[in-house]
Design a protein around this motif. Structure first.
Motif, PDB file in Angstrom:
ATOM      1  N   GLU A 234     -41.586 -35.731  30.232  1.00 11.43           N
ATOM      2  CA  GLU A 234     -40.612 -36.722  29.773  1.00 11.43           C
ATOM      3  C   GLU A 234     -39.780 -37.259  30.927  1.00 11.43           C
ATOM      4  O   GLU A 234     -39.513 -38.469  31.012  1.00 11.43           O
ATOM      5  CB  GLU A 234     -39.696 -36.099  28.717  1.00 11.43           C
ATOM      6  CG  GLU A 234     -38.713 -37.097  28.121  1.00 11.43           C
ATOM      7  CD  GLU A 234     -37.892 -36.502  26.991  1.00 11.43           C
ATOM      8  OE1 GLU A 234     -37.010 -37.213  26.471  1.00 11.43           O
ATOM      9  OE2 GLU A 234     -38.122 -35.321  26.637  1.00 11.43           O
ATOM     10  N   THR A 235     -39.402 -36.380  31.848  1.00 15.82           N
ATOM     11  CA  THR A 235     -38.600 -36.809  32.992  1.00 15.82           C
ATOM     12  C   THR A 235     -39.392 -37.715  33.917  1.00 15.82           C
ATOM     13  O   THR A 235     -38.901 -38.760  34.374  1.00 15.82           O
ATOM     14  CB  THR A 235     -38.100 -35.583  33.780  1.00 15.82           C
ATOM     15  OG1 THR A 235     -37.307 -34.763  32.922  1.00 15.82           O
ATOM     16  CG2 THR A 235     -37.260 -36.014  34.981  1.00 15.82           C
ATOM     17  N   VAL A 236     -40.642 -37.332  34.189  1.00  9.64           N
ATOM     18  CA  VAL A 236     -41.473 -38.119  35.100  1.00  9.64           C
ATOM     19  C   VAL A 236     -41.692 -39.527  34.567  1.00  9.64           C
ATOM     20  O   VAL A 236     -41.676 -40.510  35.323  1.00  9.64           O
ATOM     21  CB  VAL A 236     -42.824 -37.412  35.347  1.00  9.64           C
ATOM     22  CG1 VAL A 236     -43.792 -38.334  36.091  1.00  9.64           C
ATOM     23  CG2 VAL A 236     -42.618 -36.122  36.139  1.00  9.64           C
ATOM     24  N   PHE A 237     -41.862 -39.653  33.250  1.00  7.43           N
ATOM     25  CA  PHE A 237     -42.205 -40.956  32.693  1.00  7.43           C
ATOM     26  C   PHE A 237     -40.993 -41.789  32.293  1.00  7.43           C
ATOM     27  O   PHE A 237     -41.108 -43.012  32.182  1.00  7.43           O
ATOM     28  CB  PHE A 237     -43.144 -40.782  31.500  1.00  7.43           C
ATOM     29  CG  PHE A 237     -44.568 -40.518  31.913  1.00  7.43           C
ATOM     30  CD1 PHE A 237     -45.468 -41.554  32.043  1.00  7.43           C
ATOM     31  CD2 PHE A 237     -44.990 -39.231  32.178  1.00  7.43           C
ATOM     32  CE1 PHE A 237     -46.768 -41.317  32.436  1.00  7.43           C
ATOM     33  CE2 PHE A 237     -46.300 -38.979  32.572  1.00  7.43           C
ATOM     34  CZ  PHE A 237     -47.189 -40.032  32.704  1.00  7.43           C
ATOM     35  N   THR A 238     -39.862 -41.156  32.062  1.00  6.20           N
ATOM     36  CA  THR A 238     -38.678 -41.940  31.684  1.00  6.20           C
ATOM     37  C   THR A 238     -37.735 -42.171  32.852  1.00  6.20           C
ATOM     38  O   THR A 238     -36.974 -43.136  32.851  1.00  6.20           O
ATOM     39  CB  THR A 238     -37.895 -41.237  30.556  1.00  6.20           C
ATOM     40  OG1 THR A 238     -37.477 -39.937  30.996  1.00  6.20           O
ATOM     41  CG2 THR A 238     -38.757 -41.116  29.299  1.00  6.20           C
ATOM     42  N   ASN A 239     -37.790 -41.311  33.851  1.00  7.55           N
ATOM     43  CA  ASN A 239     -36.902 -41.464  34.997  1.00  7.55           C
ATOM     44  C   ASN A 239     -37.623 -41.084  36.281  1.00  7.55           C
ATOM     45  O   ASN A 239     -37.240 -40.131  36.972  1.00  7.55           O
ATOM     46  CB  ASN A 239     -35.642 -40.604  34.806  1.00  7.55           C
ATOM     47  CG  ASN A 239     -34.598 -40.870  35.859  1.00  7.55           C
ATOM     48  OD1 ASN A 239     -34.513 -41.973  36.415  1.00  7.55           O
ATOM     49  ND2 ASN A 239     -33.789 -39.851  36.165  1.00  7.55           N
ATOM     50  N   PRO A 240     -38.704 -41.815  36.629  1.00  8.46           N
ATOM     51  CA  PRO A 240     -39.470 -41.458  37.832  1.00  8.46           C
ATOM     52  C   PRO A 240     -38.634 -41.648  39.091  1.00  8.46           C
ATOM     53  O   PRO A 240     -37.876 -42.618  39.206  1.00  8.46           O
ATOM     54  CB  PRO A 240     -40.650 -42.436  37.790  1.00  8.46           C
ATOM     55  CG  PRO A 240     -40.168 -43.594  36.989  1.00  8.46           C
ATOM     56  CD  PRO A 240     -39.232 -43.025  35.971  1.00  8.46           C
ATOM     57  N   SER A 241     -38.814 -40.739  40.038  1.00  4.39           N
ATOM     58  CA  SER A 241     -38.034 -40.806  41.269  1.00  4.39           C
ATOM     59  C   SER A 241     -38.799 -41.455  42.415  1.00  4.39           C
ATOM     60  O   SER A 241     -38.183 -41.887  43.390  1.00  4.39           O
ATOM     61  CB  SER A 241     -37.594 -39.394  41.693  1.00  4.39           C
ATOM     62  OG  SER A 241     -38.730 -38.571  41.936  1.00  4.39           O
ATOM     63  N   HIS A 242     -40.127 -41.528  42.306  1.00  4.37           N
ATOM     64  CA  HIS A 242     -40.929 -42.065  43.404  1.00  4.37           C
ATOM     65  C   HIS A 242     -41.393 -43.481  43.086  1.00  4.37           C
ATOM     66  O   HIS A 242     -41.774 -43.791  41.946  1.00  4.37           O
ATOM     67  CB  HIS A 242     -42.136 -41.161  43.665  1.00  4.37           C
ATOM     68  CG  HIS A 242     -42.784 -41.392  44.993  1.00  4.37           C
ATOM     69  ND1 HIS A 242     -43.675 -42.430  45.210  1.00  4.37           N
ATOM     70  CD2 HIS A 242     -42.669 -40.738  46.182  1.00  4.37           C
ATOM     71  CE1 HIS A 242     -44.087 -42.392  46.466  1.00  4.37           C
ATOM     72  NE2 HIS A 242     -43.499 -41.372  47.077  1.00  4.37           N
ATOM     73  N   GLU A 243     -41.400 -44.344  44.075  1.00  2.27           N
ATOM     74  CA  GLU A 243     -41.794 -45.730  43.881  1.00  2.27           C
ATOM     75  C   GLU A 243     -43.228 -45.854  43.380  1.00  2.27           C
ATOM     76  O   GLU A 243     -43.542 -46.720  42.561  1.00  2.27           O
ATOM     77  CB  GLU A 243     -41.635 -46.505  45.190  1.00  2.27           C
ATOM     78  CG  GLU A 243     -41.980 -47.987  45.065  1.00  2.27           C
ATOM     79  CD  GLU A 243     -41.838 -48.730  46.378  1.00  2.27           C
ATOM     80  OE1 GLU A 243     -42.039 -49.958  46.385  1.00  2.27           O
ATOM     81  OE2 GLU A 243     -41.522 -48.077  47.410  1.00  2.27           O
ATOM     82  N   TYR A 244     -44.111 -44.968  43.864  1.00  3.00           N
ATOM     83  CA  TYR A 244     -45.510 -45.033  43.429  1.00  3.00           C
ATOM     84  C   TYR A 244     -45.611 -44.792  41.923  1.00  3.00           C
ATOM     85  O   TYR A 244     -46.357 -45.489  41.226  1.00  3.00           O
ATOM     86  CB  TYR A 244     -46.336 -43.996  44.187  1.00  3.00           C
ATOM     87  CG  TYR A 244     -47.787 -43.958  43.789  1.00  3.00           C
ATOM     88  CD1 TYR A 244     -48.656 -44.991  44.132  1.00  3.00           C
ATOM     89  CD2 TYR A 244     -48.306 -42.887  43.066  1.00  3.00           C
ATOM     90  CE1 TYR A 244     -49.989 -44.960  43.765  1.00  3.00           C
ATOM     91  CE2 TYR A 244     -49.639 -42.854  42.700  1.00  3.00           C
ATOM     92  CZ  TYR A 244     -50.481 -43.886  43.048  1.00  3.00           C
ATOM     93  OH  TYR A 244     -51.807 -43.850  42.668  1.00  3.00           O
ATOM     94  N   THR A 245     -44.865 -43.809  41.406  1.00  3.74           N
ATOM     95  CA  THR A 245     -44.870 -43.545  39.967  1.00  3.74           C
ATOM     96  C   THR A 245     -44.330 -44.739  39.205  1.00  3.74           C
ATOM     97  O   THR A 245     -44.879 -45.138  38.169  1.00  3.74           O
ATOM     98  CB  THR A 245     -44.028 -42.300  39.648  1.00  3.74           C
ATOM     99  OG1 THR A 245     -44.441 -41.213  40.465  1.00  3.74           O
ATOM    100  CG2 THR A 245     -44.190 -41.900  38.186  1.00  3.74           C
TER     101      THR A 245
END
Length: 264
Positions: A234-245
């Motif tokens: 949920e964190t990766v998809f709602t608040n990604p920290s990397h520009e590539y993501t």
């Protein structure tokens, strides 16, 4: 349960191995019992190489792949045989796994020959039928059939049933639904969710972000063999920290918008 610590894998290329390709670089991740970890990346990002190292089909040049603290690359003979009773893989193209000359249930006979030779035929038949019911297949619909007589979804579920016959603890699912139609994809994903609830750990390898979010607890994003982002799904998809993501998420088509409409 499964742990990768700073794992790297390189390959020699060229006629005399004069060039070197780094397929995986310093990758670390874990998979716990009853957890689905999505390994997401584009083609050539190193996903399948990581899966092969987890299955003991390739060895890292650097770092460690361990299962319950035991280094996988060091396993040989009976120890490797025992490891494969706990860890199995299912791959992208189910049709290529089956020999068209033989009936599809030969995959179960090979498991019996390799691991359960002492089990009587009647008892083994019952085990196979139980495993098939576990993946929502009717034995009468798939046993004694040739691969061309079955759908891709049926064949893929038979391969999962084959893995379940070994009472495995970890499944490496490498692009297992990319060749299936949309409705069958959901069936297989729901099946993985049910197996997860029974304690099975799953390393779910995919290039499809939408599928990666469906059942995974944690997500690892790969780019050119390196982890660029990892964390709760949920964190990766709602608040990604990397520009590539962020770029990957922006590239996902939206059902509510046509291709020629500007992005707002």
């Amino acid at each position: 349960m499964l742990r990768l610590d700073q794992v790297s894998k390189t390959f020699r290329l060229g006629a005399f191995g004069s060039r070197e390709l780094t397929a995986v670089k310093d990758v670390s991740l874990t998979v716990e019992p009853g957890e689905v970890v999505s390994l997401i990346g584009e083609s050539g990002s190193g996903k399948t190489t990581i899966g092969r190292m987890v299955l003991g089909l390739a060895s890292p040049n650097k770092g460690r792949v361990t299962f319950d603290g035991v280094q996988v690359s060091g396993l040989r003979g009976r120890a490797l045989h025992g490891y494969h009773r706990q860890v199995q893989g299912v791959f992208q193209d189910p049709f290529s796994t089956f020999n068209p000359v033989f009936k599809a249930d030969r995959v179960f006979a090979l498991v019996r020959d390799g691991f359960f030779r002492s089990v009587p035929a009647a008892q083994w038949r019952q085990r196979v039928e139980t495993a098939l019911h576990g993946v929502r297949l009717e034995p009468a619909d798939v046993l004694d059939k040739y691969p061309h007589q079955l759908s891709g979804g049926q064949l893929q579920r038979m391969l999962i049933a084959r893995a379940l016959l070994l009472d495995i603890r970890l499944l490496v699912a490498d692009e297992i639904i990319s060749m299936l139609d949309a409705s069958t994809r959901i069936d297989v994903l729901n099946l993985l969710g049910e197996l997860k609830s029974s304690g099975l750990g799953v390393l779910f390898v995919t290039h499809d972000l939408a599928l990666g979010t469906y059942i995974s607890d944690r997500t690892v994003i790969l780019r050119a063999g390196e982890v660029v982002e990892a964390g709760p799904t949920e964190t990766v998809f709602t608040n990604p920290s990397h520009e590539y993501t962020r770029n990957l998420l922006a590239a996902v088509p939206h059902l509510h918008r046509r291709w020629d409409e500007p992005v707002k």
